[in-house]
Design a protein around this motif. Structure first.
Motif, mmCIF file in Angstrom:
data_model
loop_
_atom_site.group_PDB
_atom_site.id
_atom_site.type_symbol
_atom_site.label_atom_id
_atom_site.label_comp_id
_atom_site.label_asym_id
_atom_site.label_seq_id
_atom_site.Cartn_x
_atom_site.Cartn_y
_atom_site.Cartn_z
ATOM 1 N N GLN A 124 -8.842 9.758 -15.965
ATOM 2 C CA GLN A 124 -8.215 8.750 -15.905
ATOM 3 C C GLN A 124 -8.083 8.259 -14.441
ATOM 4 N N PRO A 125 -8.514 6.742 -14.934
ATOM 5 C CA PRO A 125 -8.465 6.032 -13.084
ATOM 6 C C PRO A 125 -7.413 5.765 -13.286
ATOM 7 N N VAL A 126 -6.771 6.027 -11.778
ATOM 8 C CA VAL A 126 -5.217 5.262 -10.696
ATOM 9 C C VAL A 126 -6.040 4.815 -9.678
ATOM 10 N N LYS A 127 -5.429 3.996 -9.075
ATOM 11 C CA LYS A 127 -4.767 2.685 -8.009
ATOM 12 C C LYS A 127 -4.797 4.040 -6.715
ATOM 13 N N LEU A 128 -5.500 3.849 -6.102
ATOM 14 C CA LEU A 128 -5.410 4.096 -4.948
ATOM 15 C C LEU A 128 -5.605 3.144 -3.003
ATOM 16 N N VAL A 129 -5.879 4.000 -2.345
ATOM 17 C CA VAL A 129 -6.490 2.821 -1.140
ATOM 18 C C VAL A 129 -7.654 3.364 -0.250
ATOM 19 N N ARG A 130 -8.817 3.243 -0.091
ATOM 20 C CA ARG A 130 -9.407 3.857 0.375
ATOM 21 C C ARG A 130 -10.457 3.331 1.051
ATOM 22 N N ASN A 131 -11.062 2.999 2.361
ATOM 23 C CA ASN A 131 -11.823 2.763 3.136
ATOM 24 C C ASN A 131 -11.483 0.468 3.789
ATOM 25 N N GLY A 132 -9.823 0.973 3.548
ATOM 26 C CA GLY A 132 -9.262 -0.431 3.668
ATOM 27 C C GLY A 132 -8.954 -1.144 2.471
ATOM 28 N N ARG A 133 -9.294 -0.645 1.917
ATOM 29 C CA ARG A 133 -9.355 -1.786 0.108
ATOM 30 C C ARG A 133 -9.123 -0.937 -0.484
ATOM 31 N N SER A 134 -8.225 -1.652 -1.754
ATOM 32 C CA SER A 134 -7.541 -0.972 -3.523
ATOM 33 C C SER A 134 -8.863 -0.871 -4.145
ATOM 34 N N ALA A 135 -9.166 0.590 -4.731
ATOM 35 C CA ALA A 135 -9.491 0.828 -5.176
ATOM 36 C C ALA A 135 -9.694 2.113 -6.249
ATOM 37 N N LEU A 136 -10.267 2.241 -6.841
ATOM 38 C CA LEU A 136 -9.768 3.296 -8.228
ATOM 39 C C LEU A 136 -10.163 4.524 -8.048
#
Length: 275
Positions: free
Chosen positions: A184-196
């Motif tokens: 399932q999708p979860v929110k995280l920080v990736r490459n300086g941006r909010s991502a899933l």
């Protein structure tokens, strides 16, 4: 001091009892939906120095009345799975504040932990502590990052993981939580941006090598839904990537879980809490 442990006869709640039972000034209330299981667990702690008593506690019941009857100083929620609490998920926190009971939990769900901040003002006004996620994730993670980054000008990336022993009892609720969020999708920080991200569909390998000890076997880690994915971004906002994984063993079962997570991500099968 009276400490009420919800889920006190489970894997994590029982471990808390074991760690506190040698303090004679404590009364430990082992509570849950099964009074019979609570009685059986309390009977097994026959060498405890603390006073250990069983109690029936249903989080879907009349919580203010239960707390008024048991009158604990601290409530520890060690039940879960916190990802599955759904509507009214914070009823227990609200009841604790209403009854002037300090609250803490072992929540491992990022959404649940993030929402607890809404009670900060009410807890402060009542002179109480309301602490969420008081477990390996994110407490030990944050402590380790703070120590390791003490001499750094900034933190660009935080990657961590937990590799539980195959002999450690993870408990039914941990399995239920994983089965509910894998894929399932979860929110995280990736490459300086909010991502899933999608738990158990992203992997990395790492060899844990404690200083002065033989390295452990190279371990496969998969992304998991833990509070660190958000909590650490607030503590270290300059970090461009935050990734947390788990390395359950044996690896063959881990890989089976990865395959099932991909089926959920592709919507071929449906995830269910309690599956």
């Amino acid at each position: 001091m009276k400490i009420l442990i919800v889920g006190g006869y489970g894997s994590f709640g029982g471990r808390i009892v074991e760690l506190l039972e040698n303090e004679p000034r404590l009364t430990l209330i082992v509570a849950g939906r099964s009074l019979a299981r609570a009685h059986a667990y309390c009977k097994s702690r026959d060498r405890a120095v603390a006073r250990i008593v069983p109690a029936l506690f249903d989080r879907d019941g009349d919580l203010p009345a239960l707390l008024a009857w048991l009158r604990p100083d601290i409530l520890i929620d060690a039940s879960g799975p916190f990802q599955a609490y759904g509507e009214g998920r914070y009823r227990l926190i609200e009841a604790c504040i209403d009854q002037r009971v300090n609250y803490l939990d072992l929540a491992d769900g990022s959404d649940f932990v993030a929402g607890v901040f809404a009670f900060d003002g009410a807890a402060r006004a009542a002179g109480l502590f309301v602490l969420s996620g008081v477990s390996s994730f994110p407490v030990l993670t944050a402590a380790a990052v703070r120590r390791l980054s003490a001499d750094m000008a900034r933190v660009d990336s935080i990657r961590g993981g937990i590799a539980p022993s195959p002999f450690a009892g993870v408990g039914e609720n941990v399995i239920r939580a994983i089965s509910g969020y894998a894929g399932q999708p979860v929110k995280l920080v990736r490459n300086g941006r909010s991502a899933l991200g999608h738990p158990f569909t992203e992997q990395t390998r790492y060899t844990i090598a404690p200083p002065g000890r033989l390295p452990l076997s190279n371990t496969l880690f998969s992304l998991v839904d833990v509070p660190d994915l958000r909590a650490l971004s607030e503590l270290w906002p300059e970090a461009k990537t935050i990734w947390m994984g788990a390395g359950p063993v044996p690896e063959v079962l881990h890989r089976a879980l990865i395959g099932l997570a991909w089926l959920v991500r592709a919507r071929t099968v449906r995830a269910r809490f309690g599956a």
